[in-house]
Write a protein that holds these residues in place. Structure first.
Motif, PDB file in Angstrom:
ATOM      1  N   ALA A 191      -8.501 -29.379   0.396  1.00  0.00           N
ATOM      2  CA  ALA A 191      -7.119 -28.994   0.102  1.00  0.00           C
ATOM      3  C   ALA A 191      -6.767 -27.703   0.840  1.00  0.00           C
ATOM      4  O   ALA A 191      -7.567 -26.753   0.864  1.00  0.00           O
ATOM      5  N   GLU A 192      -5.583 -27.679   1.439  1.00  0.00           N
ATOM      6  CA  GLU A 192      -5.109 -26.471   2.099  1.00  0.00           C
ATOM      7  C   GLU A 192      -4.500 -25.543   1.055  1.00  0.00           C
ATOM      8  O   GLU A 192      -3.641 -25.944   0.284  1.00  0.00           O
ATOM      9  N   ARG A 193      -4.933 -24.276   1.065  1.00  0.00           N
ATOM     10  CA  ARG A 193      -4.511 -23.342   0.022  1.00  0.00           C
ATOM     11  C   ARG A 193      -4.651 -21.905   0.520  1.00  0.00           C
ATOM     12  O   ARG A 193      -5.279 -21.637   1.559  1.00  0.00           O
ATOM     13  N   ALA A 194      -4.062 -20.993  -0.223  1.00  0.00           N
ATOM     14  CA  ALA A 194      -4.245 -19.575   0.078  1.00  0.00           C
ATOM     15  C   ALA A 194      -5.685 -19.171  -0.189  1.00  0.00           C
ATOM     16  O   ALA A 194      -6.311 -19.643  -1.141  1.00  0.00           O
ATOM     17  N   VAL A 195      -6.205 -18.290   0.675  1.00  0.00           N
ATOM     18  CA  VAL A 195      -7.584 -17.830   0.516  1.00  0.00           C
ATOM     19  C   VAL A 195      -7.659 -16.320   0.719  1.00  0.00           C
ATOM     20  O   VAL A 195      -6.852 -15.729   1.424  1.00  0.00           O
ATOM     21  N   VAL A 196      -8.649 -15.730   0.077  1.00  0.00           N
ATOM     22  CA  VAL A 196      -9.051 -14.358   0.348  1.00  0.00           C
ATOM     23  C   VAL A 196     -10.562 -14.368   0.498  1.00  0.00           C
ATOM     24  O   VAL A 196     -11.274 -14.914  -0.358  1.00  0.00           O
ATOM     25  N   TYR A 197     -11.056 -13.804   1.600  1.00  0.00           N
ATOM     26  CA  TYR A 197     -12.499 -13.710   1.834  1.00  0.00           C
ATOM     27  C   TYR A 197     -12.886 -12.239   1.953  1.00  0.00           C
ATOM     28  O   TYR A 197     -12.118 -11.413   2.464  1.00  0.00           O
TER      29      TYR A 197
END
Length: 405
Positions: free
Chosen positions: A209-215
């Motif tokens: 699923a395409e989604r907002a991310v924080v790494y």
């Protein structure tokens, strides 16, 4: 910041302190009275106290005047020669005695690009060799120190597919850092936190699923900080105060990280009507955020956090968008673009807003009559703004950078 061009992109005042010196009239009978040692001592102490008060008042006036001069100094921009056409700059950072700006050279407009990183040496901009020569761009840059600079963006596998791009400057050259193992994605902002960890946000395909991310990158490993962002679309901008206190501006909303998970805040709607694009952080109880307010037409958005809630701050009316904000002498300065209609054409013009203590007001913008300011950054001796402007020779865009003292 950095996802500029969200909509139609073509791309404190200090109140004066009135101090008055009041002369005390002494009764004639007192003047004629003989003076004893006690009276003389008392008068001496009184005179010394009055002198001390007078000196303190004078110092207060001097300090206050200096503050007023500092905070009310007009923006006077100096354009610097970037000499990159066709090209655009997306972000700038300036600290630890160094200044970097990143973006892309345009091979075929915005459809085919090459990463661009430029360094300011105090006199001129110089493009530094890039290890990536595919269709890619750098969107955000963050300086840890002179030998620790990070940039993120996207590398396009084809016209419809992008993968996160991460690069690091070690003081000698730029090198590609292997990004998180995702099939597709783009990183829009990067931050080097006080503990040296690298944080980045954007979007990626996680679990199909395409989604907002924080790494977060530390010790050579990427850690996904994704709890709470499962339904979010894209991370536009980050500010990190500590490992347990961070904020991410989303394409739909604003979320806070407490060290374990992200929580959307009710102060910023999640329907996409307000889109954050930039942070300027003074402390955990004093954060500025700018962006785009989507109503009938795009309007500039400015919001302030006081440690308890986010409150909208008044901005000038008009068709415009803000993409970045920085602190000049402790006062927020935001940049972006405003739109004008000329017949069938929509023109973008550089926009600068400045906080005057109660609201944002329009301030002088750098020289080009057309173009977009995509980001701003403050150094101890100057404030930078970068972006793009139509070339005077062709219809291509030219990278642009200017500073004000």
């Amino acid at each position: 910041m950095k996802r500029w061009g969200i909509g139609l992109a073509v791309a404190s005042g200090v109140a004066g302190l009135a101090l008055q010196s009041v002369a005390m009239a002494v009764p004639a009978s007192t003047q004629a009275a003989p003076q004893t040692r006690s009276t003389q001592a008392e008068q001496t102490r009184s005179t010394q106290a009055e002198r001390a008060r007078s000196t303190q008042a004078e110092q207060a006036r001097s300090t206050q005047a200096a503050r007023v001069r500092s905070t009310q100094a007009a923006l006077r921009w100096t354009t610097t020669a970037v000499n990159r056409t066709p090209a655009a700059l997306s972000d700038v950072d300036s600290k630890a005695g160094v200044t970097w700006a990143v973006g892309a050279d345009h091979v075929v407009d915005f459809q085919d690009q090459r990463p661009l990183a430029m360094r300011w040496d105090g006199k001129k901009w110089t493009a530094v060799a890039q290890p990536v020569r595919t269709n890619a761009q750098l969107i955000s840059v963050a300086i840890g120190n002179a030998k620790n600079v990070w940039a993120v963006g996207e590398d396009r596998v084809d016209e419809r597919t992008s993968r996160p791009l991460v690069m690091h400057w070690n003081g000698t050259k730029w090198q590609v850092v292997k990004p998180p193992a995702v099939s597709t994605g783009t990183f829009d902002d990067v931050v080097v936190s006080k503990d040296g960890a690298v944080w980045t946000t954007g979007w990626a395909n996680v679990g199909g699923a395409e989604r907002a991310v924080v790494y977060r990158y530390a010790g050579g490993k990427w850690q996904l900080l994704g709890d709470g962002l499962e339904g979010a679309i894209n991370g536009n901008v980050l500010t990190v105060l500590s490992a347990n206190d961070a904020w991410v501006g989303l394409n739909a909303g604003l979320a806070h990280f407490d060290g374990k998970r992200w929580t959307l805040v009710a102060d910023v709607p999640t329907d996409g009507s307000q889109i954050p694009t930039g942070f300027a952080t003074i402390g955990p109880k004093n954060i500025w955020m700018v962006g785009v307010d989507h109503v009938a037409r795009e309007l500039p958005l400015a919001v302030h956090y006081d440690g308890k809630k986010w409150t909208k701050v008044a901005v000038p009316a008009g068709w415009a968008q803000l993409y970045g904000v920085t602190l000049r002498n402790g006062r927020p300065v935001a940049v972006g673009e405003r739109f004008e209609e000329s017949g069938q054409t929509i023109l973008a013009r550089p926009l600068v807003l400045e906080y005057n203590g109660t609201k944002f007001v329009q301030a002088p913008a750098p020289a080009p009559k057309q173009g977009t300011l995509t980001a701003a950054a403050a150094a101890p001796d100057r404030t930078w703004a970068v972006g793009l402007t139509p070339s005077s020779v062709t219809t291509d865009y030219a990278a642009f950078a200017a500073y004000t003292r």
